[in-house]
Structure formats: C-alpha cells, structure tokens
Design a protein around this motif. Sequence first.
Motif, short mmCIF file in Angstrom:
data_model
loop_
_atom_site.label_atom_id
_atom_site.label_comp_id
_atom_site.label_asym_id
_atom_site.label_seq_id
_atom_site.Cartn_x
_atom_site.Cartn_y
_atom_site.Cartn_z
N ASN A 18 -5.65 4.08 -18.86
CA ASN A 18 -6.74 4.48 -17.56
C ASN A 18 -6.21 5.07 -16.64
OD1 ASN A 18 -8.40 2.87 -19.44
ND2 ASN A 18 -8.29 1.36 -18.23
N LEU A 19 -4.79 5.40 -16.50
CA LEU A 19 -4.01 5.94 -15.32
C LEU A 19 -4.01 7.64 -15.45
CD1 LEU A 19 -1.73 3.32 -14.35
CD2 LEU A 19 -3.96 3.43 -13.56
N GLY A 20 -3.80 8.00 -14.40
CA GLY A 20 -3.67 9.68 -14.38
C GLY A 20 -2.52 10.09 -15.27
N ALA A 21 -1.50 9.30 -15.43
CA ALA A 21 -0.42 9.96 -16.14
C ALA A 21 -0.11 8.99 -17.18
CB ALA A 21 0.77 10.52 -15.39
N CYS A 54 0.90 7.73 -10.21
CA CYS A 54 0.63 8.18 -11.22
C CYS A 54 -0.36 9.42 -11.16
CB CYS A 54 0.34 7.29 -12.15
SG CYS A 54 1.75 6.41 -12.94
N ALA A 55 -1.49 8.91 -10.17
CA ALA A 55 -2.48 9.91 -9.91
C ALA A 55 -1.93 11.03 -9.06
CB ALA A 55 -3.34 9.20 -9.08
N ILE A 56 -1.22 10.72 -8.17
CA ILE A 56 -0.47 12.04 -7.18
C ILE A 56 0.19 13.04 -8.37
CG2 ILE A 56 1.05 12.49 -5.44
CD1 ILE A 56 -0.05 9.80 -4.09
N VAL A 57 1.34 12.33 -9.13
CA VAL A 57 2.10 13.46 -9.70
C VAL A 57 1.49 13.94 -11.01
CG1 VAL A 57 3.79 13.10 -11.52
CG2 VAL A 57 4.15 11.61 -9.61
N ALA A 58 0.12 13.32 -11.31
CA ALA A 58 -0.53 13.86 -12.42
C ALA A 58 -1.33 15.30 -11.90
CB ALA A 58 -1.52 12.89 -12.78
N HIS A 77 8.09 16.01 -6.88
CA HIS A 77 6.86 15.02 -7.30
C HIS A 77 7.05 13.87 -6.07
CE1 HIS A 77 7.35 16.71 -11.23
NE2 HIS A 77 6.27 17.12 -10.81
N LEU A 78 8.32 13.48 -5.68
CA LEU A 78 8.53 12.48 -4.71
C LEU A 78 8.11 13.15 -3.25
CD1 LEU A 78 9.58 9.54 -5.46
CD2 LEU A 78 10.17 11.38 -7.09
N ASP A 79 8.30 14.05 -3.16
CA ASP A 79 7.81 14.89 -1.83
C ASP A 79 6.35 14.61 -1.79
OD1 ASP A 79 10.47 15.48 -1.24
OD2 ASP A 79 10.68 17.23 -1.99
N TRP A 81 4.48 12.84 -3.35
CA TRP A 81 3.68 11.36 -3.10
C TRP A 81 3.90 10.89 -1.61
CZ3 TRP A 81 2.44 6.67 -4.19
CH2 TRP A 81 2.91 5.51 -3.71
N GLU A 82 5.22 11.26 -0.99
CA GLU A 82 5.37 10.89 0.38
C GLU A 82 4.62 11.78 1.18
OE1 GLU A 82 9.41 11.52 2.72
OE2 GLU A 82 9.34 9.48 1.92
N ARG A 83 4.04 13.01 0.96
CA ARG A 83 3.38 13.61 1.92
C ARG A 83 2.03 13.11 2.01
NH1 ARG A 83 5.43 18.46 -0.35
NH2 ARG A 83 3.88 18.66 -1.82
N GLU A 84 1.39 12.57 0.88
CA GLU A 84 -0.03 12.18 0.79
C GLU A 84 0.06 10.77 1.55
OE1 GLU A 84 -2.61 12.17 -2.25
OE2 GLU A 84 -1.89 14.11 -2.94
N LEU A 85 1.22 10.02 1.30
CA LEU A 85 1.15 8.92 2.15
C LEU A 85 1.58 8.97 3.64
CD1 LEU A 85 3.78 6.50 0.02
CD2 LEU A 85 1.26 6.28 -0.01
N LEU A 86 1.94 10.07 4.24
CA LEU A 86 1.97 10.40 5.76
C LEU A 86 0.47 10.67 5.90
CD1 LEU A 86 5.45 12.69 5.44
CD2 LEU A 86 4.91 10.60 6.83
N ASP A 87 0.10 11.27 5.26
CA ASP A 87 -1.50 11.74 5.57
C ASP A 87 -2.30 10.39 5.82
OD1 ASP A 87 -0.97 14.44 5.58
OD2 ASP A 87 -1.65 14.84 3.70
N GLU A 88 -2.11 9.68 4.64
CA GLU A 88 -2.80 8.38 4.64
C GLU A 88 -2.39 7.35 6.00
OE1 GLU A 88 -3.06 4.49 1.92
OE2 GLU A 88 -2.82 6.27 0.79
N GLN A 89 -1.16 7.25 6.32
CA GLN A 89 -0.85 6.31 7.38
C GLN A 89 -1.29 7.03 8.50
OE1 GLN A 89 3.48 6.44 8.72
NE2 GLN A 89 3.33 4.32 8.25
N ALA A 90 -1.36 8.49 8.78
CA ALA A 90 -1.90 9.03 10.36
C ALA A 90 -3.39 8.74 10.25
CB ALA A 90 -1.58 10.40 9.92
N LYS A 91 -4.13 8.66 9.00
CA LYS A 91 -5.76 8.05 9.15
C LYS A 91 -5.75 6.72 9.40
CE LYS A 91 -7.05 11.99 6.09
NZ LYS A 91 -7.41 12.35 4.63
N LYS A 92 -5.01 5.89 8.64
CA LYS A 92 -5.41 4.41 8.66
C LYS A 92 -4.37 3.77 9.70
CE LYS A 92 -6.77 4.23 3.95
NZ LYS A 92 -6.46 3.63 2.41
#
Length: 516
Positions: A18-21, A54-58, A77-79, A81-92
């Motif tokens: 059920n996951l992206g990858a 998995c969703a981000i890497v996919a 792929h690790l970069d 993943w971290e970029r999306e987490l940085l964006d999420e942290q900036a918002k939340k």
Amino acid sequence: MEWFPPAGPRRLRLVPANLGAPELARELASSWVALCREYISPVNILRTAIPKFCAIVARQPGFDASTDGIEALRRRHLDAWERELLDEQAKKKTEQPYRLAVFLSAFLRWIEDEQPGKLHPSVVERVREKTRLSLVSSNPLQDFSRREMFLMRKAARELTHQDRESCDPDVLVALHVLLSVATGQPPEVLRVLTVDDVVASTTDPRGADMDTAVLAASGLATSYAVTIFKLRAHSVDEEVYTRKHDRRVVSLFDDLISRTNTLRQQSGLRSLWLTRGRTGEIERHDWSRPRLSTWLFRHVEEPVSRNHDWRRIRKSAIAKDVMDNTDTFLELQHRHSPSTFFGRYTASPDMRAHMGRLWGRTAAEMFDRAVGPAVVVGGSPVRLDVATQQARPIESKSVPRAYEGALTGCAAPEQSPYADEGETCPVARAGKCFTCPNAVITEAHLPAMILLNEASDPEAAGRLDTWTSLWRDIHRSTATMLTLFPAKSVDEARRRTSEVLVDLGIRQELRGDDEK
C-alpha cells in the motif's frame, strides 16, 4: 508487515503493497521489525518515517517505484527527503520533522552495519552527515523543580524499600526514576539495557569467581561497566560507575539485577526490566503501564507539574550536574557538546537562576581568583595566576613585605579574602594561603607546600565534589609552584614536612571516615 511488542498485545502494521515504493517499503519494514525486536524505543517514529520516506522517494526521477529497492537509493533521494522535511518544519514549527530525519538516518546506518554493502556508498556518506534540520519546539520541556524531584525520589525510595524482591511494574518505574536521576541517561537508553550490557567487577577476593548476577545479589560489586547505545546518535559508549564515586548508581544496579534475575533464569529473556503480566507470564516491562502520570498520582504526596514526561527527569539531572560542576561541565563534554547544551538546556529556570548567581559571584571575585601568591625563587620573583596556573615575572620591589604565617609568609593578615577587614585570617592553616594574593612564598615554605600538595591529592579525597570545590585550586597551585624551585631544594624539603604546623583534620576530611 506486523510487529508485536514483547511487552503486550498491541500491534503496529506496515503493508508494503500500500506504500509508494512497495519493494523499498518491504525491505525497510523487514529491517524495522528486526531492529525493534532489540530496541523498542524507535518503533513509533520509524512507523511514521518509513511510509513518508517511501512516498517521497517514489516521486523522484530515475527511481522505479514498482521494482527498485534499498540498493537503488542514492544521495539525491536523501536530499529530497530532507528538503521536504525542511519545508514541513518551516510551516508547522514542530519537532517532528527533525525527529523523522534523525531517526531515519540512524535506521539506515544500522542497516548498513548489519548488512555491509547493502547501501550505495553515496547513501552511507550522506546518512553519516549531520541533518540540516534544527530542533524546533514551540513548547520546550522544562525540568522538574527541586521540590518535585525531592518528592519523586522519596516516593521511589519508599517503594523500592517496601519489598526488596518485588518486580511489580510500579517498583520498576520507581527504579527507573532513581536511575534516571542518578545517571542522567535518557529513558530510551536505560530501557533497552540487558544483563549483557551491564558487567560487574570487584576488588573483593570473595567475589573473584562470581558473575554479575551473583555480585549484584551479594553487594560485592565495586563497579559496573555499562554499554550505552544511543540509536539517534548512532553511538555506542561505555560508562563505568564505581562504588567509590557513584554509590547510588551501583546500588541501584545491584537492586535491579537482583530483583529480576530469577525471572531471567525462568524465561531466558535478557532484559534488565522484567515483570509478570496480567496472566502470570514473564515479559519485558511495558512502559505505558503504568504511565508516569498514573505513577506520580499514586505515589507522590503532592501534585507534580505537567507535562509528565520522562525526559524532564533527565533535564533536572543535567541541570543539577551543571550547577554542581560548573567549571568542568562544558570542558569535559561528558553529557553534551557545548552547542547542544546551550541550545537545549539553558532554558531551565533553576539553571538560569544559578547562572545569575554565578555571574554575580564571579564579578565580585574575579580579581581574587586571577591573582595569586607572590613566589620568590632566588632573586626572580613571580606572581601566580590561580585561574590559569601561569606564573608571570614581577619586579623585586613589587613583592610586599611579609609577616611569617603558619604555612607561608603573609603580607596582610588582617585583610584576608576569607574574613571581614580587620579580622585575622581564619584559614591560615587550611592551605588557602597557597592561592591567596596576600601570600609571599619562598624556599623556606617548601615543606608546608609539599605537605599540602600531598594532603590535597584527589586520590586521597573522601568525596570528589568536596575536593573539586575546596581543594582543587590548592592542589593545582602547589603543584605548579613546586616546579618553580630547584629539584634539590624540593627533595631536601620533603624530609622536613613533619615540622609543619598543620591541622591533621585536613587529612582526615580529605580521606573520608574510613581512614583515621
């Protein structure tokens, strides 16, 4: 994938299909189960991180989400993943993105350690780098107040003393509270300890052939070497606790190992934290039953401030450590680097108040701490800086005229830093002369200097904290000054130390009660 915690009937499910990858998810989920059978603390955070990763890497170009697995991961792929987490942290503005990044990197490092060559070299290099996310918390945890810590320790001690053999969950929580306070270790570090991680040693001939369990039960262990595994930091260290300097810690390990040893023998489980479940089966203790809040309500006689978070106990222990050992805490970097300490621990109300008092005292005493005795060696006088142990030359006319004191010469016996002006110095026989700016020291004072240097040796101390606060500067200063005099003069003076008028109580206090 299903995972069954050994302590209870709860289930956590990961379904790779059920996951992206799905292939990547299958491999990560299998490793997740293997890891969490050994270390339960990361189970929930990794359960959140794996589907998100998995969703981000996919979504990344060049990654075939249907067939590619863990060996297809690359640094990009690790970069991502971290970029999306940085964006999420900036918002939340929450701590979770940071925790996801740190735990997933630690998880991938663990996989590489278990299966060398499984990860691409670029991924291995990337997960060993520090994350670009920062620890952001809108509501940082405060430490418990001194009153609260006193009441918690009191309740825990009473519980553990009521029944010396009980493995009741409330008793295990009490032991956990006491170990958290005594060691300052995080809860996730203490809870994964097994009997194999804690090795007892003894200097008592009666315990020569005893193993750790027997040494604990007999009280003959003189030290414990404890392997400390920190998943997030991906570090394995060894802490040695000795009965001489860490009596509480050694006694607590004696108690915990002895209580649970029978259960280990009956079950074959290795955890230090064992109890009997509701149906009588032996299991590793489930730290959600009772919750810390429930335990505090049952056993502590006054309400305790919220949040009832185990990490607050560690914060309290570290705050106390800083206040007791301000001079050496950051220098040793034993618990934290300076950046982590200043970023996460200086919000403590107790610590802020302490730092304010410390600065006020330091400002008042700065001159006295920096300026020490005048030392005359032949015709070359120097002034000792007690704070840095540097000796700087001074002119002969700068050496004050001195009266003969009990241990050294004294330029101003009625202007002592340790008494009101006009009163005679009250510490003339206590060794403080060797750090005092009024002191004038010549070759005639070598016997006293040698005697005080030996009496203030840390190896002779009954309590290390007493030595640090009262005797460390004396020992350092006398050791420095002895190097300024000719070796022949020092050797001759050693034969005359019995002539020195010095209170024998100094020696007894330094050596403790056992040596009279």
